[in-house]
Design a protein around this motif. Structure first.
Motif, PDB file in Angstrom:
ATOM      1  N   ARG B  56      62.321  24.772  30.232  1.00  0.00           N
ATOM      2  CA  ARG B  56      61.231  25.610  29.690  1.00  0.00           C
ATOM      3  C   ARG B  56      60.245  26.063  30.748  1.00  0.00           C
ATOM      4  O   ARG B  56      59.216  26.648  30.425  1.00  0.00           O
ATOM      5  CB  ARG B  56      60.492  24.823  28.614  1.00  0.00           C
ATOM      6  N   ASP B  57      60.513  25.764  32.015  1.00  0.00           N
ATOM      7  CA  ASP B  57      59.598  26.094  33.119  1.00  0.00           C
ATOM      8  C   ASP B  57      58.186  25.571  32.823  1.00  0.00           C
ATOM      9  O   ASP B  57      57.187  26.273  33.012  1.00  0.00           O
ATOM     10  CB  ASP B  57      59.583  27.614  33.356  1.00  0.00           C
ATOM     11  N   ALA B  58      58.130  24.330  32.364  1.00  0.00           N
ATOM     12  CA  ALA B  58      56.836  23.725  32.006  1.00  0.00           C
ATOM     13  C   ALA B  58      56.188  23.079  33.229  1.00  0.00           C
ATOM     14  O   ALA B  58      56.867  22.719  34.193  1.00  0.00           O
ATOM     15  CB  ALA B  58      57.047  22.679  30.916  1.00  0.00           C
ATOM     16  N   LEU B  59      54.903  22.937  33.152  1.00  0.00           N
ATOM     17  CA  LEU B  59      54.152  22.193  34.177  1.00  0.00           C
ATOM     18  C   LEU B  59      54.391  20.694  33.970  1.00  0.00           C
ATOM     19  O   LEU B  59      54.141  20.167  32.884  1.00  0.00           O
ATOM     20  CB  LEU B  59      52.650  22.511  34.048  1.00  0.00           C
ATOM     21  N   VAL B  60      54.868  20.017  35.014  1.00  0.00           N
ATOM     22  CA  VAL B  60      55.092  18.565  34.937  1.00  0.00           C
ATOM     23  C   VAL B  60      53.869  17.853  35.532  1.00  0.00           C
ATOM     24  O   VAL B  60      53.458  18.155  36.653  1.00  0.00           O
ATOM     25  CB  VAL B  60      56.367  18.173  35.715  1.00  0.00           C
ATOM     26  N   VAL B  61      53.311  16.932  34.760  1.00  0.00           N
ATOM     27  CA  VAL B  61      52.150  16.165  35.232  1.00  0.00           C
ATOM     28  C   VAL B  61      52.564  14.712  35.431  1.00  0.00           C
ATOM     29  O   VAL B  61      52.990  14.054  34.476  1.00  0.00           O
ATOM     30  CB  VAL B  61      50.991  16.230  34.213  1.00  0.00           C
ATOM     31  N   LEU B  85      54.632  21.269  39.559  1.00  0.00           N
ATOM     32  CA  LEU B  85      54.389  19.826  39.514  1.00  0.00           C
ATOM     33  C   LEU B  85      52.971  19.486  39.970  1.00  0.00           C
ATOM     34  O   LEU B  85      52.512  19.976  40.997  1.00  0.00           O
ATOM     35  CB  LEU B  85      55.395  19.137  40.459  1.00  0.00           C
ATOM     36  N   THR B  86      52.301  18.632  39.201  1.00  0.00           N
ATOM     37  CA  THR B  86      51.015  18.111  39.667  1.00  0.00           C
ATOM     38  C   THR B  86      50.951  16.627  39.350  1.00  0.00           C
ATOM     39  O   THR B  86      51.871  16.072  38.734  1.00  0.00           O
ATOM     40  CB  THR B  86      49.818  18.868  39.053  1.00  0.00           C
ATOM     41  N   ASN B 105      61.616  20.750  46.768  1.00  0.00           N
ATOM     42  CA  ASN B 105      61.674  22.093  46.182  1.00  0.00           C
ATOM     43  C   ASN B 105      60.704  22.295  45.031  1.00  0.00           C
ATOM     44  O   ASN B 105      60.578  23.400  44.498  1.00  0.00           O
ATOM     45  CB  ASN B 105      63.103  22.392  45.721  1.00  0.00           C
ATOM     46  N   ALA B 106      60.030  21.221  44.631  1.00  0.00           N
ATOM     47  CA  ALA B 106      59.057  21.357  43.542  1.00  0.00           C
ATOM     48  C   ALA B 106      57.858  22.143  44.048  1.00  0.00           C
ATOM     49  O   ALA B 106      57.514  22.087  45.228  1.00  0.00           O
ATOM     50  CB  ALA B 106      58.624  19.974  43.069  1.00  0.00           C
ATOM     51  N   ARG B 107      57.235  22.911  43.139  1.00  0.00           N
ATOM     52  CA  ARG B 107      56.002  23.622  43.505  1.00  0.00           C
ATOM     53  C   ARG B 107      54.867  22.649  43.215  1.00  0.00           C
ATOM     54  O   ARG B 107      54.246  22.683  42.158  1.00  0.00           O
ATOM     55  CB  ARG B 107      55.886  24.903  42.681  1.00  0.00           C
ATOM     56  N   TRP B 148      48.774  26.792  42.028  1.00  0.00           N
ATOM     57  CA  TRP B 148      47.427  26.199  42.038  1.00  0.00           C
ATOM     58  C   TRP B 148      46.635  26.645  40.809  1.00  0.00           C
ATOM     59  O   TRP B 148      45.987  25.822  40.133  1.00  0.00           O
ATOM     60  CB  TRP B 148      46.687  26.599  43.325  1.00  0.00           C
ATOM     61  N   ALA B 149      46.726  27.968  40.518  1.00  0.00           N
ATOM     62  CA  ALA B 149      45.951  28.501  39.385  1.00  0.00           C
ATOM     63  C   ALA B 149      46.432  27.896  38.063  1.00  0.00           C
ATOM     64  O   ALA B 149      45.638  27.635  37.160  1.00  0.00           O
ATOM     65  CB  ALA B 149      46.047  30.022  39.350  1.00  0.00           C
ATOM     66  N   GLU B 150      47.751  27.627  37.945  1.00  0.00           N
ATOM     67  CA  GLU B 150      48.263  27.018  36.708  1.00  0.00           C
ATOM     68  C   GLU B 150      47.690  25.612  36.513  1.00  0.00           C
ATOM     69  O   GLU B 150      47.326  25.213  35.403  1.00  0.00           O
ATOM     70  CB  GLU B 150      49.795  26.925  36.751  1.00  0.00           C
TER      71      GLU B 150
END
Lengths: 317, 317
Positions: B56-61, B85-86, B105-107, B148-150
């Motif tokens: 789902r191209d989700a943000l992973v925390v 990824l954060t 390769n993670a952003r 970063w903005a996400e």
């Protein structure tokens, strides 16, 4: 009441609130005016207030800065030489020594309510300041227990419980739980501020808790720490030793388990002391070993909560 | 959401509360069960949660303890190799290095909300934990500002303001305002408890404030302090230097004016920073010097409070 700042002004208000006849004097014209404007019998004439206390055999409470104690004791010796005398300053050995030297005929019993705020002056005072607080009332080998009971009764009337200790035991304990906290807060606030705007912007609970008392008026912190030098130095050395050991451990092994566990156990010790089950105890003030009994109770973490004619009633963990 | 303890569980709740689609996984069966019982999509299958994020191209925390970061990053590299990824761990250089090594390769964009309590686990979580907090979102020279903005948007959605800093600047600042406070609290709690029952009986505001965070779970304090060793050692040395100078001054001249005034000025610096007038500022995220602009804002004590399509909007003192 001599001195009408935060503590003195709070004692005056609280004693009046429980129906005691009170009057006060202070070297501070601003505090005297503010107290008078609030309807209290207050002036800047310390000698007149002391003479009145002598006439009425009243309990004299010194609530002046440690640096002004000697001068006021000299006035006591002139105006009310054999009065019943206590004080509320945060160091007890120095005041005891000064009382013996400068007001040798006064029936002096040292006191220290463990209450306060970072504020100062009459306007910061509060009759409820002493509710639930520990109030140390000193017991030396030569303390007149009749005088001691009068001072303890004041503390209890004002909502506190009484912890009987020698001046020396008091000074060692407050070096740990009041003076060292002020000094570590000062160190932390200085190191934090050296981190500049970014450090201040990120500061959250651990920093604001740890630096809160660094905002106390410096003169007040100096008076109590410098005035307790002898008891404070070995306690600072303990802190330096622990911080140095921690530093060495982090630099060498990278581990901080021992230091952090010790702090956690210390925090648990405070929580345990506050949750301890207490047992009732009575000390007959006329008994030959009454002074020892009172001090033993204080050293075990106990407290006196009421007084009858000849008995101190309390509780110990 | 990987990790459902105090911080992870709070992020999950808060993100759900603002209408984001969220799911979580954790190695802790207890936390997963508790989260599921509260109606959240939560399991112990970290790999499945990561694969779903990749789809789902989700943000992973990542909200796992520092000691578990490497293992989870390896799972990210297998299950969601190029995800956004954060993390929310309290040390940033170490996680950045690990992310580059184990999930290259993670952003990845490092994050750290300056919020928390002494509690831990899912049940201690609170959707309101991040309201009004500073949330560091790291900007390195190679940070993708779209990513970063996400991450910044998540922090702002959850009620925080964003402080853009490099991982190194973050780690130096938190050594001063979070890790040193924890270590000084541990030292104070240990020295205080060494005073026995009488010290505990007299402990009042300055001691309870100064030792509050010593009650934090030791494993948590160890993870953050040991994990920030490089930045923390010189800060401990500053504290040792100041405490040693103070000790020397008290022992020799008997005076503590300099040390206590420095602490008072530090306390005033925090108060001034919190009362500072802020000016509005905008950083165009597409500009060639956008990274420098964001970091300069953070270093001056500024913050980002909202984001438009291509601009970060904030304020600086």
């Amino acid at each position: 009441m001599i001195g009408l700042g935060l503590i003195g002004g709070s004692v005056l208000r609280a004693a009046a609130a429980v129906g005691r006849g009170v009057w006060g004097a202070t070297a501070s014209a601003a505090d005297a005016e503010a107290a008078a404007a609030d309807g209290f019998d207050a002036s800047t004439d310390v000698e007149a207030a002391l003479r009145r206390a002598a006439e009425r055999d009243a309990l004299v409470v010194l609530a002046v800065p440690l640096t002004a104690v000697e001068e006021v004791l000299r006035a006591v010796d002139v105006c009310a030489p054999s009065c019943l005398l206590t004080d509320v300053t945060s160091v007890k050995t120095g005041v005891l020594t000064a009382a013996r030297a400068f007001a040798p005929n006064a029936r002096y019993v040292g006191g220290h309510p463990m209450a306060g705020t970072a504020e100062s002056g009459w306007r910061a005072g509060d009759a409820a300041l002493f509710g639930g607080a520990a109030w140390v009332v000193c017991v030396e080998d030569d303390t007149d227990l009749g005088a001691w009971a009068e001072v303890a009764r004041l503390a209890i009337d004002l909502g506190s419980h009484v912890v009987p200790l020698t001046a020396a035991t008091h000074d060692e304990a407050v070096a740990r739980i009041s003076h060292l906290p002020h000094l570590l807060a000062a160190v932390l606030a200085a190191v934090g501020a050296d981190g500049g705007p970014v450090a201040m912007a990120l500061a959250a609970g651990s920093y604001t808790d740890g630096t809160r008392v660094a905002a106390t008026r410096p003169a007040l912190v100096r008076a109590m720490t410098e005035g307790n030098r002898e008891a404070l130095l070995p306690v600072i050395d303990e802190a330096l030793g622990r911080l140095g050991a921690l530093r060495g451990s982090l630099a060498s092994t990278g581990g901080l388990a021992v230091s952090i566990e010790s702090g956690y156990e210390g925090a648990q010790a405070l929580a345990a002391a506050r949750q301890a089950t207490l047992s009732g105890v009575r000390v007959a003030l006329g008994a030959p070993d009454a002074r020892d009994g009172l001090r033993a109770l204080g050293e075990r973490g106990g407290r006196i909560t009421s007084l009858t004619e000849d008995t101190a009633v309390g509780e110990v963990p």
